[in-house]
Design a protein around this motif. Sequence first.
Motif, short mmCIF file in Angstrom:
data_model
loop_
_atom_site.label_atom_id
_atom_site.label_comp_id
_atom_site.label_asym_id
_atom_site.label_seq_id
_atom_site.Cartn_x
_atom_site.Cartn_y
_atom_site.Cartn_z
N MET A 243 20.77 -19.27 -13.29
CA MET A 243 19.95 -19.76 -14.36
C MET A 243 19.89 -18.68 -15.41
SD MET A 243 15.85 -20.49 -14.25
CE MET A 243 15.63 -19.96 -12.61
N ALA B 140 18.19 -17.14 -18.80
CA ALA B 140 16.95 -17.21 -19.55
C ALA B 140 17.21 -16.79 -20.98
CB ALA B 140 15.91 -16.29 -18.92
N ARG C 58 7.88 -13.40 -18.63
CA ARG C 58 8.18 -14.71 -19.24
C ARG C 58 8.03 -14.71 -20.75
NH1 ARG C 58 6.16 -18.85 -14.57
NH2 ARG C 58 7.71 -18.12 -13.10
N HIS D 285 11.57 -13.39 -21.46
CA HIS D 285 12.67 -14.21 -20.96
C HIS D 285 12.10 -15.39 -20.21
CE1 HIS D 285 15.86 -11.35 -21.92
NE2 HIS D 285 15.06 -10.40 -21.50
N ALA D 286 12.15 -16.54 -20.84
CA ALA D 286 11.63 -17.75 -20.19
C ALA D 286 12.40 -17.99 -18.89
CB ALA D 286 11.76 -18.94 -21.12
N GLY D 287 11.69 -18.30 -17.84
CA GLY D 287 12.32 -18.59 -16.56
C GLY D 287 12.55 -17.39 -15.67
N ARG E 71 11.52 -14.31 -13.30
CA ARG E 71 10.37 -14.02 -12.44
C ARG E 71 10.48 -12.60 -11.92
NH1 ARG E 71 11.72 -17.52 -8.27
NH2 ARG E 71 10.31 -16.26 -7.01
N SER F 285 18.32 -15.40 -13.54
CA SER F 285 17.42 -15.88 -12.56
C SER F 285 16.22 -15.05 -12.27
CB SER F 285 18.09 -15.86 -11.28
OG SER F 285 17.91 -14.55 -10.85
N PRO F 286 15.62 -15.28 -11.19
CA PRO F 286 14.32 -14.69 -11.09
C PRO F 286 14.31 -13.23 -11.40
CG PRO F 286 14.89 -15.87 -9.09
CD PRO F 286 16.04 -15.92 -10.01
#
Length: 186
Positions: free
Chosen positions: A1, A3, A87, A90-92, A94, A183-184
Amino acid sequence: MTATPASSDPTMDAISRAVVEGRAGDVAPARRKLLALWSAIGVTGDPLHRCTLAHYLADLHEDPAQALAWDIRALDAADAVTEQGVRERHAGLRIAGFYPSLHLNLADDYRRLGSFEAAAEHVDAAEERAPDLPQDAYGAFLRTAIAEVAEAVSRRDTAERASAPGPTRQGVAKVNACSDARSPGG
């Protein structure tokens, strides 16, 4: 994913430029730039900046003791990062996803120094946090690296890994726990 950054961050941009320079082989200038940024940020500055910078600066040291000092700083800074703080940039992303890579790096540093008990503790911590990794090539890369370090610890091997990041291995990028927009915690 992947971000997307919420907005431009001049400090992260400066860190990224120095990292690119270091990965291109200009290690000394990259190290100087990151150290100057570290001085500007300060030890109580933005924890995401500190985490990212320390994580990358560790890559620019061939000496595992010097890398260890910076990797410890990266982990300490990550502990101060909030989910909201990540967040916002960087949206998304973690914070939980940062930890497998951070502990992996510490495990490898300790292993190279012959401190196998400390290395094993960080391998265990990286493995415990591995479920926070994405199910993609990035996650697979980290899982493989964790297994490689665990195996080297079990053999009491202090040799540098061929797949490890560092200033003499251009093209082998350390997976950045703190700022890669993966990703996270990528």
